[in-house]
Design an enzyme around this catalytic site. Structure first.
Site, PDB file in Angstrom:
ATOM      1  N   GLU A 163      -0.860 -23.362  22.025  1.00  0.00           N
ATOM      2  CA  GLU A 163      -2.090 -22.557  22.124  1.00  0.00           C
ATOM      3  C   GLU A 163      -2.919 -22.971  23.348  1.00  0.00           C
ATOM      4  OE1 GLU A 163      -3.183 -23.359  17.942  1.00  0.00           O
ATOM      5  OE2 GLU A 163      -3.458 -21.194  17.781  1.00  0.00           O
ATOM      6  N   GLU A 190       2.782 -24.027  12.476  1.00  0.00           N
ATOM      7  CA  GLU A 190       1.741 -24.235  11.459  1.00  0.00           C
ATOM      8  C   GLU A 190       2.146 -23.740  10.081  1.00  0.00           C
ATOM      9  OE1 GLU A 190       1.305 -23.248  14.526  1.00  0.00           O
ATOM     10  OE2 GLU A 190      -0.442 -24.253  15.400  1.00  0.00           O
TER      11      GLU A 190
END
Ligand SMILES: NC(=O)c1ccc[n+]([C@@H]2O[C@H](COP(=O)([O-])OP(=O)(O)OC[C@H]3O[C@@H](n4cnc5c(N)ncnc54)[C@H](O)[C@@H]3O)[C@@H](O)[C@H]2O)c1
Length: 699
Positions: free
Chosen positions: A109, A129
């Site tokens: 990210e 995640e």
């Protein structure tokens, strides 16, 4: 933790380079986040600097959140990751992310916030995640689809699987694959971007390209929903990614944030995060320092080539460690070897290994009928019959033949390891290595620590477990160690429900609905009811007064040993494994209740689950109190990896925490108070009571 700064800053020509240096994987802890923003501000403030490169080490650009900050206030301290990324994306000077090793989760990210990305071809990019029951919470669900399209982004986010950078060559995700020195290449790329006046690519300004996006998303919802039944995160990932199409970037970010915070509160995510940390904790032994010397294990001797010995041998040869395999008789040795060969041939047929690999592995086994071959092995593992007399002979022989400094291990399920160690003159070298069946498949290894087991022997065993891809949990010496001692309580609780009025089918179904891989009676039929019966018979003969009969005795006495005899708690059609309810069993249960003066009542599914699981929890508390297990999470690891406990519950001890310990105690007291119940069995363990009174939990 070291006091080294988490980032380094240097200027090469007109390009600033910020290097992330937070070992081992550049976890995005608070200090690192601060360092990145400071580096950015320094570059922006320096008129000589025209561009910025952010890079990591060869091993990791960044592995994502810093697990050491999990659950601590630091994880939320500003600048949070979202704001770091915002600052990078908003930079007026071009920012290039230069990626080697892994860029995972928050690490990827972060890179998506840069204006350009360059990478080594073998770098691994991913958003894992979902494996912790979460979704990427720092813009990943909004930026990745804008760069790689809806379908690829969704696949990566829902599976959590990393993808090699080479696959993204020529896509907007990667501006260049760098051969040779990564930072040199990235600096050159930045200089050219400045010289060519390339516009700053802000991912937030791009549009997701996908024809018929809504139809595709509906298809994704259906397929993902069907395969993720106990876990809410995968479907929420789809929802977050859907927002990248239907909403503005800022609205999409807000949707992602809301979904992320919602998932954070789910018991499933708590369970998965608990497991992640529990696995890491299990390898640590409080009084065995990390720098304890390790003994070198280059070869292993195994005694007994039966069910367990064969599987244990496979675990070692799969890791390339040669094995000397000893049996008492040629016939048994041939049989054991044939089973090992058959297992590999079945993998060959399924395309899981090649013929060359099969030959290579089998060549690592030296079969023998004599202990001569044990003179040079570094570790011996005994897997002979579960009889103390047989084990005595084996250990006395091992003590005579094995070289000093070698390790002598037993795979015993229930015999006293200290007694076994005392058969030798080197109890410090004796340890229990309790594998689970099938040993080549099951990940769990209980490492049984005897009263005199050396610390280096323990440290060596824990390290060896990793080498053969097992997850090791240390257990003290007691009847059944951690796993089988607790499972005995689970079985007894199920039997109480059976006596009270539930049927085997109802009990199995209730436990399976809770999430266990297999109900207890189906499991018994699979494992063989004769094994438990033999143990109970021995205990009955030794102590007839303490013996309490159970229905399973009647089945075994009638020759119903489970699947292998075509009948147990269920009946089975020849060659099939589907359990069929059997009226003959119902009759045996009815007769049993009558003899014992029990009037059957209706037992709810909820009561069945509470009895079975809370009985485990109560025994788990005793095991902790006695120091048999080091920590509650170790008990969870045993149950998750050895007994089919559902991952979304996080193990029995975490489940108890989530239910609330006072509620567990209330249920135990209710069961204890019931007429005819075994009040001692249901008395809450002192540790359980203490924790509940202090408002604490196991984990
Ligand atoms: N079966 C399981 O699920 C399981 C799980 C964990 C631990 N264990 C333990 O592992 C051990 C072995 O169990 P198993 O299920 O493999 O039994 P098994 O009967 O399948 O195998 C035992 C093997 O040991 C051989 N043997 C017996 N005495 C010997 C001797 N003196 N020297 C050399 N070989 C000898 C036998 O010929 C046989 O092949 C037991 O201690 C058992 O409690 C079993």
């Amino acid at each position: 933790m070291s006091n080294q700064p988490s980032t380094q800053y240097e200027v090469r020509g007109a390009v600033a380079v910020v290097t992330l240096t937070n070992p081992p994987v550049n976890g995005l802890g608070h200090a690192l986040r601060v360092g990145i923003v400071e580096g950015l501000d320094r570059a922006l403030a320096d008129p000589k600097v025209t561009a910025l490169v952010i890079t990591g080490t060869d091993r990791a650009f960044s592995g994502g959140a810093d697990v050491r900050e999990f659950g601590t206030p630091k994880s939320g301290w500003e600048p949070n990751l979202g704001n770091v990324i915002k600052a990078i994306e908003g930079s007026s000077k071009p920012v290039v992310a230069a990626i080697a090793g892994v860029a995972l989760g928050g690490g990827l990210e972060l890179a998506l916030g840069a204006h350009f990305r360059v990478a080594k071809a073998d770098a691994q990019l991913g958003l894992p995640e979902v494996k912790l029951g979460l979704l990427p919470g720092a813009g990943g669900t909004q930026r990745l689809p804008r760069l790689v399209g809806l379908e690829t982004a969704l696949n990566m986010i829902v599976s959590g699987a990393p993808v090699p950078a080479a696959k993204f060559a020529g896509t907007p995700l990667l501006d260049a694959i760098i051969d040779g020195d990564l930072v040199d290449g990235a600096v050159k790329f930045a200089e050219k971007a400045v010289a060519d006046k390339l516009p700053l690519k802000r991912v937030r300004d791009l549009k997701v390209k996908q024809p018929n996006a809504e139809a595709f998303l509906q298809f994704a919802r259906n397929t993902v929903g069907a395969v993720s039944k106990n876990f809410p995160a995968p479907l929420k990932c789809v929802e977050a990614v859907a927002a990248s199409v239907g909403k503005s970037f800022d609205e999409g970010l807000k949707t992602e944030r809301d979904l992320f915070l919602g998932l954070m509160q789910t018991p499933e995510s708590r369970a998965l995060r608990h497991i992640f940390q529990a696995e890491r904790a299990a390898s640590k032994i409080s009084d065995v320092p990390e720098d304890t010397p390790i003994r070198d294990i280059k070869s292993v001797g195994i005694i007994g080539a039966g069910t367990m010995g064969g599987g244990i041998a496979m675990s070692f040869i799969n890791a390339g460690i040669p094995v000397v395999l000893l049996e008492a008789k040629q016939e048994a040795l041939d049989k054991g070897l044939a089973t090992i060969r058959k297992n590999y041939e079945s993998s060959l047929k399924k395309g899981k290994i090649t013929q060359a690999k099969l030959d290579e592995r089998l060549a690592l086994i030296t079969p023998t009928l004599s202990y001569d071959g044990f003179k040079n092995v570094d570790l011996a593992i005994e897997a002979v019959f579960e009889s103390i007399e047989v084990k005595e002979t084996v250990f006395k022989t091992l003590d005579e033949v094995m070289k000093p400094g070698s390790i002598l291990a037993s795979n015993t399920s229930a015999l006293n390891l200290d007694q076994i160690a005392a058969f030798t003159k080197r109890p410090q070298d004796v340890i229990g290595l309790h594998f689970f069946s099938p040993a080549n498949v099951m990940r769990l290894l209980e490492v049984v620590r005897g009263a005199k087991t050396g610390k280096d022997v323990l440290a060596t065993s824990m390290q060896l477990a990793k080498k053969i891809k097992k997850i090791a949990v240390v257990s003290g010496v007691c009847d059944g160690f951690i796993g089988n001692r607790i499972v005995a309580r689970y079985g007894a609780a199920a039997n109480e429900a059976l006596n009270a009025g539930a049927s085997p089918q109802q009990i199995d179904k209730a436990l399976e609905k809770f999430g266990l891989a297999m109900g207890i009676y189906r499991m018994g039929d699979l494992a063989g009811l004769d094994i438990g019966y033999a143990g109970r018979k021995r205990r009955k003969e030794a102590n007839p007064d303490a013996y309490i009969p159970i229905v399973a005795d009647r089945l075994a006495e009638a020759g119903r040993f489970g699947q292998k005899t075509g009948a147990g708690f269920y009946k089975y059609e020849a060659g099939k494994r589907d359990p069929i309810p059997d009226p003959a069993v119902d009759q045996m249960i009815t007769d049993f209740r009558k003899e014992r003066g029990i009037t059957p009542r209706k037992v709810s599914d909820e009561e069945i689950v509470e009895r079975a699981i809370f009985a485990m929890v109560n025994e788990g508390a005793r095991i902790l109190e006695e120091g048999i297990a080091q920590r509650a999470s170790d008990i969870d690891i045993v149950y998750l990896n050895g007994y089919g406990f559902p991952a979304h519950r996080g193990g029995p001890m975490l489940y108890a925490d989530q239910v609330g310990l006072p509620n567990v105690i209330r249920a135990l007291k209710r069961f204890a108070a019931e007429p005819g119940s075994d009040a001692k069995f249901w008395t809450p363990a002192p540790l359980l009571v203490k924790l509940a009174e202090e408002g604490k939990s196991f984990n």
